[in-house]
Design a protein around this motif. Structure first.
Motif, PDB file in Angstrom:
ATOM      1  N   TYR A  52      38.968  44.372  38.518  1.00 30.84           N
ATOM      2  CA  TYR A  52      39.764  45.193  39.269  1.00 30.84           C
ATOM      3  C   TYR A  52      38.664  46.158  39.871  1.00 30.84           C
ATOM      4  O   TYR A  52      38.845  46.418  41.075  1.00 30.84           O
ATOM      5  N   VAL A  53      37.870  46.792  39.126  1.00 30.03           N
ATOM      6  CA  VAL A  53      36.853  47.623  39.827  1.00 30.03           C
ATOM      7  C   VAL A  53      36.123  46.911  40.889  1.00 30.03           C
ATOM      8  O   VAL A  53      35.839  47.482  42.102  1.00 30.03           O
ATOM      9  N   GLU A  54      35.535  45.619  40.723  1.00 28.56           N
ATOM     10  CA  GLU A  54      35.007  44.976  41.904  1.00 28.56           C
ATOM     11  C   GLU A  54      35.829  44.738  43.035  1.00 28.56           C
ATOM     12  O   GLU A  54      35.364  44.764  44.219  1.00 28.56           O
ATOM     13  N   TYR A  55      37.248  44.510  42.807  1.00 31.94           N
ATOM     14  CA  TYR A  55      37.979  44.259  43.915  1.00 31.94           C
ATOM     15  C   TYR A  55      38.092  45.428  44.733  1.00 31.94           C
ATOM     16  O   TYR A  55      37.927  45.533  45.935  1.00 31.94           O
ATOM     17  N   VAL A  56      38.341  46.686  44.045  1.00 33.26           N
ATOM     18  CA  VAL A  56      38.267  47.721  44.811  1.00 33.26           C
ATOM     19  C   VAL A  56      37.201  48.234  45.404  1.00 33.26           C
ATOM     20  O   VAL A  56      37.130  48.543  46.792  1.00 33.26           O
ATOM     21  N   TYR A  57      36.184  47.859  44.843  1.00 35.97           N
ATOM     22  CA  TYR A  57      34.694  48.177  45.686  1.00 35.97           C
ATOM     23  C   TYR A  57      34.740  47.542  47.015  1.00 35.97           C
ATOM     24  O   TYR A  57      34.414  47.881  47.755  1.00 35.97           O
ATOM     25  N   PHE A  58      34.766  46.021  46.537  1.00 34.68           N
ATOM     26  CA  PHE A  58      34.499  45.018  48.030  1.00 34.68           C
ATOM     27  C   PHE A  58      35.450  45.278  48.893  1.00 34.68           C
ATOM     28  O   PHE A  58      35.071  45.077  50.129  1.00 34.68           O
ATOM     29  N   ASP A  59      36.838  45.563  48.549  1.00 31.43           N
ATOM     30  CA  ASP A  59      38.011  45.824  49.541  1.00 31.43           C
ATOM     31  C   ASP A  59      37.602  47.131  50.346  1.00 31.43           C
ATOM     32  O   ASP A  59      37.805  47.201  51.598  1.00 31.43           O
ATOM     33  N   ARG A  60      37.159  47.967  49.590  1.00 26.32           N
ATOM     34  CA  ARG A  60      36.808  49.236  50.438  1.00 26.32           C
ATOM     35  C   ARG A  60      35.667  49.290  51.330  1.00 26.32           C
ATOM     36  O   ARG A  60      35.586  49.809  52.277  1.00 26.32           O
ATOM     37  N   ARG A  61      34.868  48.304  50.471  1.00 23.54           N
ATOM     38  CA  ARG A  61      33.666  48.539  51.644  1.00 23.54           C
ATOM     39  C   ARG A  61      33.815  47.716  52.886  1.00 23.54           C
ATOM     40  O   ARG A  61      33.348  47.948  53.944  1.00 23.54           O
ATOM     41  N   GLU A  62      34.624  46.487  52.596  1.00 28.15           N
ATOM     42  CA  GLU A  62      34.981  45.591  53.888  1.00 28.15           C
ATOM     43  C   GLU A  62      36.006  46.719  54.997  1.00 28.15           C
ATOM     44  O   GLU A  62      35.857  46.636  56.119  1.00 28.15           O
ATOM     45  N   ARG A  63      36.855  47.287  54.434  1.00 33.06           N
ATOM     46  CA  ARG A  63      37.711  48.319  55.314  1.00 33.06           C
ATOM     47  C   ARG A  63      36.935  49.281  55.968  1.00 33.06           C
ATOM     48  O   ARG A  63      36.996  49.747  57.084  1.00 33.06           O
ATOM     49  N   ALA A  64      35.834  49.979  55.293  1.00 35.23           N
ATOM     50  CA  ALA A  64      34.936  51.046  55.737  1.00 35.23           C
ATOM     51  C   ALA A  64      34.063  50.441  56.969  1.00 35.23           C
ATOM     52  O   ALA A  64      33.691  51.032  58.014  1.00 35.23           O
TER      53      ALA A  64
END
Length: 93
Positions: A52-64
């Protein structure tokens, strides 16, 4: 090296040791402590939290990267690095 390679490497590390995967994306903080406790309680809860933590990190990185701002902070994630996808915002001195 493609952008997917670091994510794949973190996922492979997380399969073996969930706290190490959380440390790689969140650093040393509350998320790591929570993951260590969950892993000690059972291997599966540690994995669920880590992914979950990794999903949030990579999802937010891609959105940014695409210029999209994340609306609200992700629940259950305490590291600012994860919340903003690893990007530093503009701050004050």
């Amino acid at each position: 090296m493609s952008d997917a390679a670091p994510a794949l490497l973190v996922i492979l590390i997380t399969i073996l040791l969930p706290p190490v995967g959380v440390y790689l994306v969140a650093g040393c903080g509350a998320d790591l402590f929570i993951n260590i406790c969950l892993t000690l309680l059972g291997y599966i809860p540690g994995h669920i939290h880590a992914f979950y933590v990794e999903y949030v990190y990579f999802d937010r990185r891609e959105r940014a990267r695409h210029g999209q701002l994340a609306g609200r902070p992700a629940p259950g994630v305490y590291a600012d690095r994860v919340q903003n996808g690893g990007f530093q915002g503009y701050g004050t001195m």
